[in-house]
Design an enzyme around this catalytic site. Sequence first.
Site, PDB file in Angstrom:
ATOM      1  N   ARG A  56      -2.575 -19.615  14.981  1.00  0.00           N
ATOM      2  CA  ARG A  56      -1.846 -20.951  14.807  1.00  0.00           C
ATOM      3  C   ARG A  56      -1.445 -20.707  13.152  1.00  0.00           C
ATOM      4  O   ARG A  56      -0.242 -21.331  13.091  1.00  0.00           O
ATOM      5  CB  ARG A  56      -3.051 -22.204  14.555  1.00  0.00           C
ATOM      6  CG  ARG A  56      -2.264 -23.228  14.329  1.00  0.00           C
ATOM      7  CD  ARG A  56      -3.014 -24.833  14.391  1.00  0.00           C
ATOM      8  NE  ARG A  56      -4.446 -24.617  14.900  1.00  0.00           N
ATOM      9  CZ  ARG A  56      -5.473 -24.364  13.745  1.00  0.00           C
ATOM     10  NH1 ARG A  56      -5.196 -24.144  12.740  1.00  0.00           N
ATOM     11  NH2 ARG A  56      -6.508 -24.258  14.301  1.00  0.00           N
ATOM     12  N   TYR A 108      19.821 -38.287  16.070  1.00  0.00           N
ATOM     13  CA  TYR A 108      19.458 -38.199  17.650  1.00  0.00           C
ATOM     14  C   TYR A 108      18.473 -39.360  17.792  1.00  0.00           C
ATOM     15  O   TYR A 108      17.474 -39.572  16.998  1.00  0.00           O
ATOM     16  CB  TYR A 108      18.491 -36.607  17.618  1.00  0.00           C
ATOM     17  CG  TYR A 108      17.809 -36.262  18.589  1.00  0.00           C
ATOM     18  CD1 TYR A 108      18.636 -36.064  19.884  1.00  0.00           C
ATOM     19  CD2 TYR A 108      16.458 -36.406  18.697  1.00  0.00           C
ATOM     20  CE1 TYR A 108      18.061 -35.588  21.076  1.00  0.00           C
ATOM     21  CE2 TYR A 108      15.825 -36.067  19.980  1.00  0.00           C
ATOM     22  CZ  TYR A 108      16.594 -35.812  21.166  1.00  0.00           C
ATOM     23  OH  TYR A 108      15.911 -35.250  22.186  1.00  0.00           O
ATOM     24  N   ASP A 180      19.667 -32.371   9.548  1.00  0.00           N
ATOM     25  CA  ASP A 180      19.492 -31.758  10.673  1.00  0.00           C
ATOM     26  C   ASP A 180      21.021 -31.022  11.131  1.00  0.00           C
ATOM     27  O   ASP A 180      22.034 -31.535  11.298  1.00  0.00           O
ATOM     28  CB  ASP A 180      19.375 -32.892  11.743  1.00  0.00           C
ATOM     29  CG  ASP A 180      19.148 -32.673  13.421  1.00  0.00           C
ATOM     30  OD1 ASP A 180      19.693 -31.390  13.733  1.00  0.00           O
ATOM     31  OD2 ASP A 180      18.485 -33.336  14.011  1.00  0.00           O
ATOM     32  N   LYS A 205      18.539 -25.783  21.354  1.00  0.00           N
ATOM     33  CA  LYS A 205      19.913 -25.997  21.604  1.00  0.00           C
ATOM     34  C   LYS A 205      20.666 -24.603  21.151  1.00  0.00           C
ATOM     35  O   LYS A 205      20.303 -23.648  21.884  1.00  0.00           O
ATOM     36  CB  LYS A 205      20.356 -27.077  20.875  1.00  0.00           C
ATOM     37  CG  LYS A 205      19.758 -28.535  20.816  1.00  0.00           C
ATOM     38  CD  LYS A 205      19.507 -29.132  22.013  1.00  0.00           C
ATOM     39  CE  LYS A 205      18.402 -30.389  22.064  1.00  0.00           C
ATOM     40  NZ  LYS A 205      18.229 -31.326  21.331  1.00  0.00           N
TER      41      LYS A 205
HETATM   42  C1  LIG Z   1      17.652 -32.167  20.792  1.00  0.00           C
HETATM   43  C2  LIG Z   1      17.697 -32.642  19.235  1.00  0.00           C
HETATM   44  C3  LIG Z   1      16.568 -32.938  18.456  1.00  0.00           C
HETATM   45  C4  LIG Z   1      15.084 -32.740  19.112  1.00  0.00           C
HETATM   46  O1  LIG Z   1      14.953 -31.609  19.335  1.00  0.00           O
HETATM   47  P1  LIG Z   1      13.805 -31.012  20.602  1.00  0.00           P
HETATM   48  O2  LIG Z   1      13.891 -29.631  20.584  1.00  0.00           O
HETATM   49  O3  LIG Z   1      14.218 -31.972  21.805  1.00  0.00           O
HETATM   50  O4  LIG Z   1      12.519 -31.830  20.123  1.00  0.00           O
HETATM   51  C5  LIG Z   1      16.849 -33.385  17.079  1.00  0.00           C
HETATM   52  N1  LIG Z   1      17.959 -33.442  16.580  1.00  0.00           N
HETATM   53  C6  LIG Z   1      19.255 -33.060  17.399  1.00  0.00           C
HETATM   54  C7  LIG Z   1      20.662 -33.181  16.828  1.00  0.00           C
HETATM   55  C8  LIG Z   1      18.939 -32.761  18.647  1.00  0.00           C
HETATM   56  O5  LIG Z   1      19.970 -32.521  19.474  1.00  0.00           O
END
Ligand SMILES: *Cc1c(COP(=O)(O)O)cnc(C)c1O
Length: 392
Positions: A56, A108, A180, A205
């Site tokens: 961890r 998001y 982000d 992504k």
């Molecule tokens: C998908 C996404 C998230 C969340 O991420 P997860 O891996 O699904 O928890 C946060 N910000 C953006 C812009 C996203 O597309």
Amino acid sequence: MARVHDDDLRHGFATRAIHAGQAPDPTTGAIMPPIYQTSTYVQDGLGRHRGFEYARTRNPTRDALERNVAALEGGRHGLAWASGLAATDAILKLLSAGDHVVCGENVYGGTHRLMQQIFARLGLAFSFVDTRDPEIIDRACTPATRMLFVETPTNPMMRLTDLATAGRLARERQLLFVVDNTFATPYLQNPLAFGADLVMHSSTKYLNGHSDMVGGMIVTARDDLAERLAFLQNASGAVPGPMDCWLALRGTKTLPLRMARHDQSGRRIAGWLSERSEVQRVYYPGLPTHEQHELACRQMRGFGGMVSFDLGSLEGARRVVEATRIFAFAESLGGVESLIGHPASMTHASVPRAMREGMGLTDGLVRLSVGIEDPDDLIADLRQALDRAGKA
Ligand SMILES: *Cc1c(COP(=O)(O)O)cnc(C)c1O
């Protein structure tokens, strides 16, 4: 948490993507970092170990990914998480009850849900505002504000925040500035260079890029924040497994090639859609008609593969998302394959309707994640879907 080696920061982006954080395995010479599928490590004696005690806290496959992505963002420290939301969760845990956060209104959907339905109950306060305008950000700040959280470009409205101006404002007010960077990726945009303290990603992504794992990343250049986040990573425990770290690391090797293609095809498809009479509006920062196109040219090196467009009605959107054959109808984005989605009923269903509509996220809005297939095939697929939807 792992720290980037200075050598890794000297190289160009594509070299960093392939080599940063990934020296050949010292015991065997394996050129690829092994998947250290272990929960614990044998210690040499009392108080003597080789830097690894329990998985961890640290895992060598995770270390490699953390160094790699940190090098791509031009940061010093990387931290990998079990998901993008786990990364955001850790970032919010840097704050204390009573603190206030100014957040982009078009973040998001899951980020909005995490803030409003979990952290608001624990004593944090949030203002969701249109961060396109720095004056609106400034006006939303109170004496209790500690953090500015933005996504740029946003999902799915493709709105931008001026990173340099927001960075200056955050510095003046001593706010933690969090970006982000999931949509742009470090290939197109580096928020740390504009004054961000923390960059986060859903590595689910583009970073991984193959739609076969879920993960999150945080990168920072600040030692104090890295230390506190490393504490949270171990103390809260939302860590990714070694297999998922390895998959993400395999993904980042081709990030520059994939992003160049996403960008090229994204531009072409956005331009093509803007000529179609069924399409009322196209949202893509690479189009000269995008109201922040000039800002996009200043802070991004390209515009990527995310394209949203409005068909004017739920019925119109339904017909198109159900008619495409190559574009698969699914949540998520950023993979090699093209996806088509309906934000109002999918990714943004948890955002209150009034707030959705206030920002143009209508029932007729469709979002594309343009993949790296042959762009001619993608356009032919959209053409037949729009033609069929028009005749129905
Ligand atoms: C998908 C996404 C998230 C969340 O991420 P997860 O891996 O699904 O928890 C946060 N910000 C953006 C812009 C996203 O597309």
